[in-house]
Design a protein around this motif. Structure first.
Motif: not given
Ligand code: DQA
Length: 144
Positions: A7-10, A46-50, A69-74, A96-98
């Protein structure tokens, strides 16, 4: 097939604080994710978006093809109820990954509004956290 959402800023990885987020760029991280997935016998997309709505559209859409699904939402992790509700509709396991350890930082980062709708959480293991998430999904779904 695994859906990997950042997600955002990644997209700014490599330029953000390396002490928290490491030195890999998003492109380098995604290359590793593709390699790790291949080695585990699966394929990642893989997909990234702000843009929060774009992420939610992609979460809805992956219900047609993803087995995990693997998600790091920022920062959305900490306040996006819209994201939480979108993940609640997903029927396959979600991890959920950080990159950083969100429990060892500012108070506001300790809250994850998606924590109760994910199957597994990994925080503070850097890029390796995505590798662990792939392996966890492979075990959980016995061949995604
Ligand atoms: C993050 C942690 C969040 O608190 C932060 O807003 C991010 C990245 C992480 O990967 O450590 O953008 O999700």
């Amino acid at each position: 097939m695994i859906a990997v959402f950042n997600g955002v800023n990644l997209n700014m990885l490599g330029q953000r604080d390396p002490a928290q987020y490491g030195t890999l760029t998003l492109g380098e991280l995604e290359s590793k994710i593709y390699e790790w997935s291949r080695a585990a016998g699966t394929t990642a997309r893989c997909f990234q978006t702000n843009h929060e709505g774009a992420l939610i559209d992609h979460i809805h859409e992956c219900r047609g093809w993803a087995s995990g699904v693997i998600i790091n939402p920022g920062a959305w992790t900490h306040y996006s109820y819209a994201l939480r509700d979108a993940l609640e509709i997903v029927t396959v396991p979600v991890v959920e990954v950080h990159l950083s350890d969100i429990n060892a930082r500012e108070e506001w980062r300790r809250q994850s509004v998606i924590a109760d709708v994910v199957s597994h959480r990994i925080s503070g293991h850097g890029a390796d956290g995505y590798h662990e998430a792939i392996d966890w999904l492979m075990q959980e779904t016995a061949g995604v």
